[in-house]
Design a protein around this motif. Sequence first.
Motif, short mmCIF file in Angstrom:
data_model
loop_
_atom_site.label_atom_id
_atom_site.label_comp_id
_atom_site.label_asym_id
_atom_site.label_seq_id
_atom_site.Cartn_x
_atom_site.Cartn_y
_atom_site.Cartn_z
N ILE A 19 0.84 -1.19 0.00
CA ILE A 19 0.00 0.00 0.00
C ILE A 19 0.88 1.25 0.00
CG2 ILE A 19 -1.54 1.39 1.45
CD1 ILE A 19 -3.01 -1.11 2.21
N ASP A 20 0.51 2.19 -0.86
CA ASP A 20 1.13 3.52 -0.88
C ASP A 20 0.19 4.47 -0.13
OD1 ASP A 20 2.29 5.97 -1.42
OD2 ASP A 20 1.98 5.87 -3.59
N GLU A 21 -0.85 4.96 -0.79
CA GLU A 21 -1.83 5.82 -0.14
C GLU A 21 -2.95 4.96 0.45
OE1 GLU A 21 -3.27 8.81 -2.76
OE2 GLU A 21 -1.28 9.65 -3.16
N VAL A 22 -3.24 5.20 1.71
CA VAL A 22 -4.29 4.45 2.39
C VAL A 22 -5.66 5.02 2.01
CG1 VAL A 22 -5.19 3.69 4.63
CG2 VAL A 22 -2.73 3.99 4.29
N ALA A 23 -6.61 4.14 1.78
CA ALA A 23 -7.95 4.57 1.37
C ALA A 23 -8.61 5.41 2.45
CB ALA A 23 -8.81 3.34 1.08
N PRO A 24 -9.42 6.40 2.05
CA PRO A 24 -10.20 7.18 3.03
C PRO A 24 -11.07 6.25 3.87
CG PRO A 24 -10.34 8.17 0.84
CD PRO A 24 -9.67 6.84 0.66
N GLY A 25 -11.17 6.56 5.16
CA GLY A 25 -11.98 5.74 6.06
C GLY A 25 -11.22 4.61 6.70
#
Length: 249
Positions: A180-186
């Motif tokens: 994972i690079d950018e973590v999903a919102p929430g």
Amino acid sequence: MSCKPLIGINADFRAAARSVPAYAYLASGYFQSILKAGGVPVVVPPLDDLDSVHALLQGVHGFVFIGGGDLDPRNDGFMLHPSVRPLDPAREASDRMLMNEVAERRMPVLGIGTGMQLLNIQQGGNLFLDIKEDLPNAVPHFDAQDPNHRHTLDVVSDSLVGRVYGDGEIRVSSRHHMAIDEVAPGFRVTARCPDGVIEAIESEMMDWFAIGTQFHPECSAASALDIRIFEEFVDGVKESMDQRLRLVA
């Protein structure tokens, strides 16, 4: 609630080749871990239509997305990296359709390995396509000579992963080159390798019990603590079942 929850598990898939027929398959650690944790595994081969997915999800109480090959980055608008070994297209199409519907229903979900990466992508995050290239200072997360390769883990104490492992040095089974690079919102990060690579995420949404682990708590090298990931998940599914019963009562 005394009844055992039905837990869907997506199967891997291999297309026909010469004299070998196509077949779906699943590493036994996944369904054995669910059984030990008090759930009933329901193995799901790749599905190719939404009606079948709807019918399936009406009959299960939670879902586990397994590891395997790589998600094809072209499906998310990125170029194919030389290190990527894509999943069979039939499995990936089915997995994406299933994850979309699981998320829409807010069904309890546990994603492992590729399953965690898909959970993150489906919810709006993105991936490093190759740790060696994107994070050159990272420790090895994959050893072709050792399928039970392990590395240490730093966990957030106030999380499901923190409840499972507690304090002290933690080692988990790891075999991935994407991360994972950018973590999903929430979602929030609840475990990392000491090199910073994300190894677990958990939903912060009040209406959705969802967790992902990049490491593999189901594998043959898993510790006695690792099975508690599945126990926590099955307990969360049972709680979700109880809440739904109370709503309709």
